[in-house]
Design an enzyme around this catalytic site. Structure first.
Site, mmCIF file in Angstrom:
data_model
loop_
_atom_site.group_PDB
_atom_site.id
_atom_site.type_symbol
_atom_site.label_atom_id
_atom_site.label_comp_id
_atom_site.label_asym_id
_atom_site.label_seq_id
_atom_site.Cartn_x
_atom_site.Cartn_y
_atom_site.Cartn_z
ATOM 1 N N HIS A 158 6.037 1.031 -31.082
ATOM 2 C CA HIS A 158 4.606 0.696 -31.087
ATOM 3 C C HIS A 158 4.240 -0.307 -32.173
ATOM 4 O O HIS A 158 3.129 -0.822 -32.178
ATOM 5 C CB HIS A 158 3.787 1.975 -31.256
ATOM 6 C CG HIS A 158 3.827 2.837 -30.040
ATOM 7 N ND1 HIS A 158 2.811 2.870 -29.115
ATOM 8 C CD2 HIS A 158 4.778 3.670 -29.562
ATOM 9 C CE1 HIS A 158 3.130 3.698 -28.132
ATOM 10 N NE2 HIS A 158 4.322 4.205 -28.385
ATOM 11 N N ASP A 367 0.002 -6.147 -36.871
ATOM 12 C CA ASP A 367 -0.250 -4.991 -36.011
ATOM 13 C C ASP A 367 0.587 -5.130 -34.749
ATOM 14 O O ASP A 367 0.653 -6.225 -34.173
ATOM 15 C CB ASP A 367 -1.737 -4.961 -35.623
ATOM 16 C CG ASP A 367 -2.297 -3.551 -35.554
ATOM 17 O OD1 ASP A 367 -1.518 -2.630 -35.236
ATOM 18 O OD2 ASP A 367 -3.505 -3.379 -35.806
HETATM 19 P P1 ADQ Z 1 -2.653 2.418 -34.676
HETATM 20 O O1 ADQ Z 1 -2.088 1.727 -35.864
HETATM 21 O O2 ADQ Z 1 -3.227 3.743 -34.918
HETATM 22 O O3 ADQ Z 1 -1.595 2.499 -33.483
HETATM 23 P P2 ADQ Z 1 -4.654 1.029 -32.858
HETATM 24 O O4 ADQ Z 1 -3.918 0.337 -31.790
HETATM 25 O O5 ADQ Z 1 -5.814 0.264 -33.362
HETATM 26 O O6 ADQ Z 1 -3.786 1.380 -34.139
HETATM 27 O O7 ADQ Z 1 -5.137 2.392 -32.238
HETATM 28 C C1 ADQ Z 1 -6.098 3.116 -32.881
HETATM 29 C C2 ADQ Z 1 -6.744 4.090 -31.907
HETATM 30 O O8 ADQ Z 1 -7.353 5.102 -32.682
HETATM 31 C C3 ADQ Z 1 -7.795 3.439 -31.060
HETATM 32 O O9 ADQ Z 1 -7.772 3.981 -29.771
HETATM 33 C C4 ADQ Z 1 -9.083 3.777 -31.784
HETATM 34 O O10 ADQ Z 1 -10.189 3.985 -30.939
HETATM 35 C C5 ADQ Z 1 -8.735 5.063 -32.493
HETATM 36 N N1 ADQ Z 1 -9.401 5.035 -33.813
HETATM 37 C C6 ADQ Z 1 -9.213 4.154 -34.788
HETATM 38 N N2 ADQ Z 1 -10.054 4.392 -35.800
HETATM 39 C C7 ADQ Z 1 -10.794 5.429 -35.416
HETATM 40 C C8 ADQ Z 1 -11.871 6.128 -35.991
HETATM 41 N N3 ADQ Z 1 -12.387 5.747 -37.150
HETATM 42 N N4 ADQ Z 1 -12.376 7.180 -35.328
HETATM 43 C C9 ADQ Z 1 -11.873 7.528 -34.143
HETATM 44 N N5 ADQ Z 1 -10.885 6.892 -33.526
HETATM 45 C C10 ADQ Z 1 -10.366 5.862 -34.161
HETATM 46 C C11 ADQ Z 1 -0.234 2.100 -33.303
HETATM 47 C C12 ADQ Z 1 0.111 0.644 -33.658
HETATM 48 C C13 ADQ Z 1 -0.789 -0.312 -32.895
HETATM 49 C C14 ADQ Z 1 -0.697 -0.041 -31.400
HETATM 50 C C15 ADQ Z 1 -0.887 1.440 -31.109
HETATM 51 C C16 ADQ Z 1 -0.593 1.756 -29.646
HETATM 52 O O11 ADQ Z 1 -0.003 0.432 -35.051
HETATM 53 O O12 ADQ Z 1 -0.443 -1.659 -33.163
HETATM 54 O O13 ADQ Z 1 -1.690 -0.772 -30.712
HETATM 55 O O14 ADQ Z 1 -0.017 2.245 -31.896
HETATM 56 O O15 ADQ Z 1 0.672 1.333 -29.280
#
Ligand code: ADQ
Length: 462
Positions: A158, A367
């Site tokens: 990921h 990311d």
């Molecule tokens: P993350 O680093 O966690 O994931 P991201 O892809 O942005 O990053 O996913 C975050 C998820 O958590 C989103 O669905 C978002 O809605 C939720 N989230 C974030 N902040 C939040 C908050 N304050 N309250 C509630 N929900 C929140 C890892 C990798 C990424 C990759 C994903 C999926 O680092 O690059 O996109 O996995 O593969």
């Protein structure tokens, strides 16, 4: 259709989907695939125990069976806080300055991968597809093979795969990559990370690599590596947007910002997300446009994550200081330019917030993909869409070309992007949004799991 066994570090127990908190993008994505394939999801419960027993807690609900094990404190420290989150995570996000190399944590990582293999092997049946997730479990496929498994086993990373020159700073890097080659299929978020991996295999391992098909031949094994950009659950997001909870959240935000434009950031509190750098950019914007405190309010939603790792405690302090400085200098009796919310929100609430925010600020330093960028685009009003400001270093930038792209390290670039977004005429906002919504809607999480499992079913049987 073959049954699916998903293995990841953490497991979202049934109903945890969309719950407040920062589980990351993984949970929603996998539940959808598991429901369809009548699958099992195996991983760590998140609970600690005195010593490892391998006892599995099974739970079924909502079409998904979860199987979890507890881990002793020492394993959590060495495998999770240590090797996974203080070695691999920073290194894979190009942060050599934060990367720790400790033999003890590396051993803990190997040990937990062995324990996972011992525990999950009896749950796997002959024709099951096995899909292992993320940097915590890179050696697991190899450990399953050692236990005689002949199933098709796939792995999805990921996070980014770093350039070879950075990756070789990891002690025993060769050993780690060789274990990865025990998988039949390896998925990356983007072509860029895939290219870095293939480059390593060719240059450092001397493997035979076919760039066109992603085939890697090494020491009698054959593996296929490809890019599978992850997407959002588009229909689910639309459903969330339609709830009273989303509408209420939208209304609350709109009425509290009154005539000001709301600009939003939603991130786990993690140094890869570029939060202090973003606040510097916002500070620069207000320096250049002092009157804009009456025009723009920034809402940062960032619940803490991985609080047991030191670099994560530091980022919170830095962020609070930077936000405090700007608010101290620029607030008026009725106006605070930055609202920093240190807790999670439900997906419905986030949808409501995204919808009324005319600018979405997604500026990670690095990311794998970034699902917040896609969520923001998904829920915009087609007749009056907001502007996505996106880091060129997020995997999502390779798909969302209609965003205003920024270099997240440059405060001037960020300030300029905010100015551009604020002044953007409706016709341009629509044109940019229309260029992105197709990929967000169609290249969604169902299509992602479909593509990966489809390919896994077809790779040559081991
Ligand atoms: P993350 O680093 O966690 O994931 P991201 O892809 O942005 O990053 O996913 C975050 C998820 O958590 C989103 O669905 C978002 O809605 C939720 N989230 C974030 N902040 C939040 C908050 N304050 N309250 C509630 N929900 C929140 C890892 C990798 C990424 C990759 C994903 C999926 O680092 O690059 O996109 O996995 O593969």
């Amino acid at each position: 259709m073959a049954r699916l066994v998903v293995i990841s570090n953490r497991v979202a127990v049934p109903k945890a989907r969309g719950a407040a908190g920062a589980q990351g993008g993984l949970a929603g994505a996998l539940n959808a695939a598991l429901k369809k394939h009548n699958g099992i999801w195996f991983g760590w419960s998140g609970q600690e125990c005195d010593s490892f027993t391998g006892d599995i807690a099974m739970q079924s609900g909502d079409g998904v069976t979860t199987a979890t094990v507890d881990l002793p404190h020492q394993d959590v420290e060495e495998y999770y806080n240590g090797y996974a989150n203080a070695t691999l995570w920073p290194l894979f996000h190009y942060r050599l300055d934060l990367t720790e190399y400790e033999r003890a944590t590396a051993k803990g990582y190997e040990r937990v991968n062995e324990q996972f293999a011992d525990s999950v092997t009896p749950l796997i049946e002959k024709d099951d597809l096995v899909w292992v997730h993320d940097y915590h479990l890179m050696p697991l496929g190899d450990r399953l093979r050692q236990r005689g498994l002949k199933n098709r086993i796939g792995f999805f990373l990921h996070i980014p795969w770093p350039p070879t020159r950075l990756f070789v700073s990891l002690p025993y890097h060769e050993r780690l990559v060789k274990t990865l080659l025990a998988y039949d299929l390896i998925g990356f978020q983007t072509e860029e990370w895939l290219d870095s991996f293939l480059h390593y295999c060719r240059k450092e391992l001397g493997a035979e690599v076919d760039e066109a098909t992603g085939r890697i031949a090494y020491d009698g094994t054959e593996t296929v590596a490809r890019a599978y950009p992850i997407g959002v659950d588009f229909d689910h997001l639309m459903g969330q947007l339609d709830t009273g909870e989303a509408r209420q959240a939208a209304q609350r935000l709109a009425s509290s910002t009154r005539h000001r434009t709301a600009m939003i950031g939603v991130d786990r509190l993690d140094y890869s997300k570029g939060l202090p750098e973003r606040i510097d950019g916002i500070g620069r914007f207000f320096d250049r446009n002092p009157d804009a405190v009456r025009q723009l309010v920034y809402i940062q939603i960032a619940p803490p994550s991985r609080e047991d790792v030191e670099s994560y405690q530091q980022i919170r302090t830095v962020l609070e200081q930077k936000t405090g400085q700007i608010n101290g200098a620029r607030s008026e009796v009725d106006i605070v330019p930055i609202r920093y919310v240190n807790r999670g929100h439900s997906l419905a609430e986030l949808c409501g917030f995204y919808r009324v925010s005319k600018i979405g600020l997604v500026t990670p330093l690095r990311d794998g993909m970034n699902l917040v960028a896609k969520e923001y685009v998904a829920v915009q009003d087609p007749d009056d869409p907001g502007v996505l400001v996106l880091s060129r270093f997020a995997g999502a930038a390779q798909q969302l070309e209609g965003a205003v792209m920024v270099n997240p390290h440059s405060p001037d670039d960020l300030a300029h992007a905010i100015e551009t977004a604020l002044d953007m005429p409706l016709a341009e906002r629509k044109a940019r949004w229309e260029s992105m919504i197709g990929t967000v809607r169609d290249d969604n999480v169902h299509q992602w799991t479909e593509r990966f499992t489809h390919d896994l079913e077809r790779v040559p049987c081991p």
